[in-house]
Design a protein around this motif. Structure first.
Motif, short mmCIF file in Angstrom:
data_model
loop_
_atom_site.label_atom_id
_atom_site.label_comp_id
_atom_site.label_asym_id
_atom_site.label_seq_id
_atom_site.Cartn_x
_atom_site.Cartn_y
_atom_site.Cartn_z
N GLN A 298 16.50 1.47 -13.98
CA GLN A 298 17.37 1.71 -12.82
C GLN A 298 16.72 1.23 -11.53
N GLU A 299 15.43 1.51 -11.36
CA GLU A 299 14.74 1.10 -10.14
C GLU A 299 14.59 -0.42 -10.07
N VAL A 300 14.33 -1.04 -11.21
CA VAL A 300 14.20 -2.50 -11.24
C VAL A 300 15.52 -3.15 -10.86
N GLU A 301 16.62 -2.62 -11.39
CA GLU A 301 17.94 -3.18 -11.07
C GLU A 301 18.25 -3.00 -9.59
N ARG A 302 17.91 -1.82 -9.05
CA ARG A 302 18.21 -1.57 -7.64
C ARG A 302 17.37 -2.46 -6.73
N VAL A 303 16.11 -2.66 -7.07
CA VAL A 303 15.23 -3.51 -6.26
C VAL A 303 15.67 -4.98 -6.36
N SER A 304 16.15 -5.36 -7.54
CA SER A 304 16.61 -6.75 -7.70
C SER A 304 17.80 -7.04 -6.81
N TYR A 305 18.68 -6.04 -6.62
CA TYR A 305 19.82 -6.23 -5.72
C TYR A 305 19.36 -6.43 -4.28
N MET A 306 18.19 -5.91 -3.97
CA MET A 306 17.63 -6.08 -2.63
C MET A 306 16.90 -7.42 -2.48
N GLU A 307 17.02 -8.28 -3.52
CA GLU A 307 16.36 -9.59 -3.55
C GLU A 307 14.85 -9.45 -3.39
N GLN A 308 14.31 -8.43 -4.05
CA GLN A 308 12.88 -8.20 -4.08
C GLN A 308 12.38 -8.33 -5.52
N SER A 309 11.16 -8.80 -5.68
CA SER A 309 10.55 -8.87 -7.00
C SER A 309 9.97 -7.51 -7.34
N GLU B 257 -6.53 -2.47 -7.52
CA GLU B 257 -6.35 -3.91 -7.70
C GLU B 257 -5.74 -4.57 -6.47
N LEU B 258 -5.60 -3.83 -5.38
CA LEU B 258 -5.02 -4.36 -4.16
C LEU B 258 -6.06 -4.41 -3.06
N ASP B 259 -5.98 -5.42 -2.26
CA ASP B 259 -6.89 -5.58 -1.13
C ASP B 259 -6.65 -4.47 -0.12
N ALA B 260 -7.72 -4.00 0.51
CA ALA B 260 -7.60 -2.90 1.46
C ALA B 260 -6.78 -3.29 2.69
N ASN B 261 -6.67 -4.56 2.98
CA ASN B 261 -5.95 -5.01 4.18
C ASN B 261 -4.44 -5.13 3.97
N ILE B 262 -3.98 -4.97 2.74
CA ILE B 262 -2.56 -5.12 2.47
C ILE B 262 -1.84 -3.81 2.76
N GLU B 263 -0.67 -3.89 3.33
CA GLU B 263 0.16 -2.71 3.62
C GLU B 263 1.14 -2.52 2.49
N ILE B 264 1.19 -1.31 1.95
CA ILE B 264 2.05 -1.00 0.80
C ILE B 264 3.29 -0.27 1.30
N GLN B 265 4.44 -0.73 0.86
CA GLN B 265 5.71 -0.11 1.22
C GLN B 265 6.48 0.21 -0.05
N SER B 266 6.81 1.49 -0.24
CA SER B 266 7.52 1.93 -1.44
C SER B 266 9.01 1.70 -1.26
N VAL B 267 9.58 0.96 -2.21
CA VAL B 267 11.02 0.71 -2.18
C VAL B 267 11.72 1.40 -3.35
N GLY B 268 10.99 2.21 -4.11
CA GLY B 268 11.57 2.93 -5.22
C GLY B 268 10.55 3.83 -5.88
N VAL B 269 11.03 4.85 -6.59
CA VAL B 269 10.15 5.79 -7.28
C VAL B 269 10.71 6.01 -8.68
N VAL B 270 9.81 6.00 -9.66
CA VAL B 270 10.21 6.26 -11.05
C VAL B 270 10.32 7.77 -11.24
N ASN B 271 11.54 8.27 -11.23
CA ASN B 271 11.78 9.71 -11.35
C ASN B 271 12.01 10.09 -12.80
N VAL B 272 11.43 11.20 -13.22
CA VAL B 272 11.62 11.73 -14.57
C VAL B 272 11.93 13.21 -14.45
N GLU B 273 12.75 13.70 -15.38
CA GLU B 273 13.13 15.12 -15.37
C GLU B 273 12.15 15.95 -16.19
#
Length: 677
Positions: free
Chosen positions: A619-630, A661-677
């Motif tokens: 679901q999150e992958v499909e929603r992010v794809s609609y936002m034209e994001q990888s 695995e990410l460089d300290a200078n990169i800014e991370i922005q969350s565009v989705g969360v994997v929710n589980v019940e």
């Protein structure tokens, strides 16, 4: 230094000594005979070589022999002018060869000079110049032909390397021969000048210093001059002839003698015609029969013997060929060759032959070369040769790609069409509906007339060669980890050892064997992480291999060491990386589901929980794809490889990264969360 090396140095020093130090006449006679012997040996070698590179040292030999001959000429000139004697060899040539007639000797000498200078030397110089020019012009074509044969699988890497070296050596050889012929030409000119010096100044010195009468001085010094000229011109003529043979020699399977006999006397009917012509010449002209009849008889007998040798019937020849073919099929080597499996195969139907036929404008072979170079830069892996072949079992416009003998992809091309991919929901362009083979996007095959309209509407339009080359590149990239075996890993290690010998010695064969290093590198490639930066990977393995030999854990350490590379790979759009995050609840669920065994750790999650996690990710992958994001999944380092184990069969193209695995200078922005019940 070896004895033969010292011998060559001694010869060069002797040449220099002859220019400045007077030599005794007995030594001059000895060196003159050596000069004739060497020249004869050079001529025989030139006649018995199969191709020019068999005598690749010939340009340097010409220089040394020419200097040796000029040194002898200067020494004999010094002896003639100083003492009126140049040794027994010069005197013998002056008396015996000329028959005691000085005028005859002068005429013979002049004829030798004319033949050597005008005919042989001039022709050799021109042929060498043209051969050097043509060889240089043909180099790019020969290199492309070698690359084409290599990509088609017709030759191996070693054979391609040998052929490239041969092309380079041919260019160097003919370039050197172009310059070496100038030495031969200069030697002929110098010989003419030396003859006049010996004759003129010898007569002057004989009359003024030695007290000879004019007639006696003319006779004595003319004899010595002619002898000196002949002993110099005969070796020069031999070397000039050898030069002409070398530069006019075409590559063949035999030497000059076998080629002449096999080609000049190949057709018996021509021998009959030549023999009959000679016989008629003796019959209708005053030429004696005892001259023409033996020659015509020899030609006729030779033609008759040739015909008898060729009397094998077609049935016998066919039977022999069938026996040879049967023996070949029964041979063990032929059966063993059937066991070979090509790493990468590209098969196509007969309708796609224009793709690979250069005569029809096909450039697929060149594209494959570029693909291998591009993937080598991207992945750090030397891609094996792609074997390209036609397959009549396929449909005419169909192709398929195999990795290690297994079919990985299949597609179909329309060579007289273009593949157009819509940027959105626009379907106004008429064409044949299809699926783009590389990424599975809906597309259409359109004609040349529709191409401009499609481009104006924003369609992405590509030609068939681009479609198939992109598909091939994507298949190789996705399966690069299968192409990296122990042998390929050993080649990478050997290449790294040239620059980092200490690093390689510390890591292998202990504590890690080649197989264990191969597993780590293959796991990196499987997740599309380039292994080109081998020094960093080996440094990390050397640091942590003392703590663990688990390839999964070592791979995680290697990924963290390649943080800048991974960050640059996925954050190419700017300083912000948009990701799908994993909440703490899911991370705890995954951590609690890890089973530890003696053979390593693995994820043993409840099937219901696994299904819930995969549905949420979808679901999150499909929603992010609609936002034209990888879509990129980001989690903690402790569970990254286990989450990847869960998603790799369902979402193989979606990267799973950890915070380390990410460089300290990169800014991370969350565009989705994997929710589980």
């Amino acid at each position: 230094m070896k004895f033969r090396d010292l011998g060559v140095l001694a010869v060069v020093i002797l040449i220099v000594a002859m220019l400045v130090i007077p030599l005794p006449t007995w030594l001059l006679s000895f060196l003159i005979i050596i000069n004739i012997t060497i020249s004869l040996l050079i001529l025989l070698t030139a006649m018995n070589m199969k191709e020019a590179l068999d005598f690749s040292i010939f340009p340097s030999v010409i220089l040394l022999v020419t200097l040796f001959r000029l040194g002898l000429s200067i020494s004999t000139t010094r002896a003639i002018l100083a003492n009126g004697d140049a040794g027994d060899v010069v005197e013998t040539f002056g008396e015996f060869v000329t028959g005691g007639n000085i005028l005859v000797g002068l005429v013979i000498f002049l004829l030798l000079v004319i033949v050597n200078f005008i005919v042989i030397t001039k022709g050799s110089e021109r042929v060498a110049e043209v051969a050097a020019r043509f060889t240089l012009d043909a180099m790019p074509g020969k290199q492309m032909s070698i690359d084409a044969d290599l990509n088609a699988g017709m030759i191996s890497e070693r054979e391609a390397r040998e052929r490239r070296e041969k092309v380079s050596r041919e260019s160097d050889f003919y370039g050197a021969m172009d310059g070496a012929t100038k030495f031969v030409k200069g030697d002929a000119i110098a010989s003419i000048i030396m003859v006049f010096i010996n004759l003129l100044f010898g007569m002057i010195i004989g009359m003024t210093q030695l007290g000879y009468p004019m007639a006696e001085a003319a006779a004595h010094f003319s004899k010595l001059t002619v002898g000196d000229g002949l002993v110099a011109q005969i070796p020069a003529l031999l070397v000039s002839t050898a030069t002409g043979l070398v530069v006019t020699r075409a590559a063949s399977d035999g030497n000059l003698g076998s080629d002449i006999t096999s080609q000049l006397f190949a057709q018996s009917k021509l021998l009959y015609i030549a023999g009959g012509t000679i016989f008629l010449l003796g019959l209708f002209t005053p030429i004696p029969f005892w001259i023409t009849i033996p020659i015509s008889a020899v030609l006729a007998i030779g033609a008759f013997l040739m015909d008898r040798k060729k009397e094998d019937s077609p049935e016998e020849i066919l039977e022999i060929e069938e026996e040879v073919a049967t023996d070949t099929m029964k041979s063990q080597e032929n059966v063993i060759n059937l066991l070979n499996v090509d790493p990468i195969e590209f098969e196509f139907g007969y309708g796609l032959i224009p793709l690979v036929d250069t005569a029809q404008g096909g450039d697929l072979l060149d594209r494959v070369v570029m693909i291998r170079r591009q993937l080598a830069l991207e992945l750090g892996l030397v891609i094996p040769v792609v074997r390209i072949r036609d397959n009549i079992q396929l449909q005419p416009n169909e192709y398929r790609i195999k990795i290690k003998g297994n079919e990985m992809a299949r597609g179909e091309l329309l060579l007289d069409h273009y593949l157009a991919m819509s940027p959105g929901d626009d379907n106004s362009i008429e064409g044949i509906d299809t699926i783009e083979p590389s990424f599975g996007l809906p597309a259409k095959w359109i004609t040349e007339k529709t191409k401009e309209d499609a481009e104006m509407l924003g369609y992405t339009v590509v030609d068939p060669p681009s479609v198939v080359s992109t598909h091939l590149a994507e298949i190789i990239r996705a399966n690069a980890h299968e192409l990296l075996g122990r042998q390929e890993t050993k080649q990478l290690i050997d290449h790294l050892r040239e620059s980092y010998p200490i690093l390689v010695e510390e890591l292998t064969p202990t504590p890690l064997a080649i197989g264990e290093i191969q597993k780590v590198l293959a796991k990196l490639l499987k997740e599309n992480v380039s292994i080109r930066n081998l020094p960093i990977i080996f440094e990390t393995l050397a640091d942590y291999s003392k703590l663990t030999s688990d390839p999964d854990i070592l791979t995680e350490y290697a990924r963290q060491a390649l943080a800048r590379q991974i960050t640059a790979q996925y954050a190419s759009g700017g300083p912000i990386l948009k990701v799908i995050t994993v909440p703490a609840k899911l991370e705890k669920l995954i951590a609690d589901s890890i089973q530890q065994t003696d053979h390593g750790n693995y994820l043993a999650m409840n099937p219901q929980d696994s299904q819930s996690v995969l549905e949420s990710i979808a679901q999150e992958v499909e929603r992010v794809s609609y936002m034209e994001q990888s879509p990129i999944i980001l989690c903690s380092p402790a569970i990254r490889m286990y989450l990847r184990q869960l998603t790799q069969n369902y979402f193989p193209q979606i990267p799973v990264l950890s915070y380390n695995e990410l460089d300290a200078n990169i800014e991370i922005q969350s565009v989705g969360v994997v929710n589980v019940e």
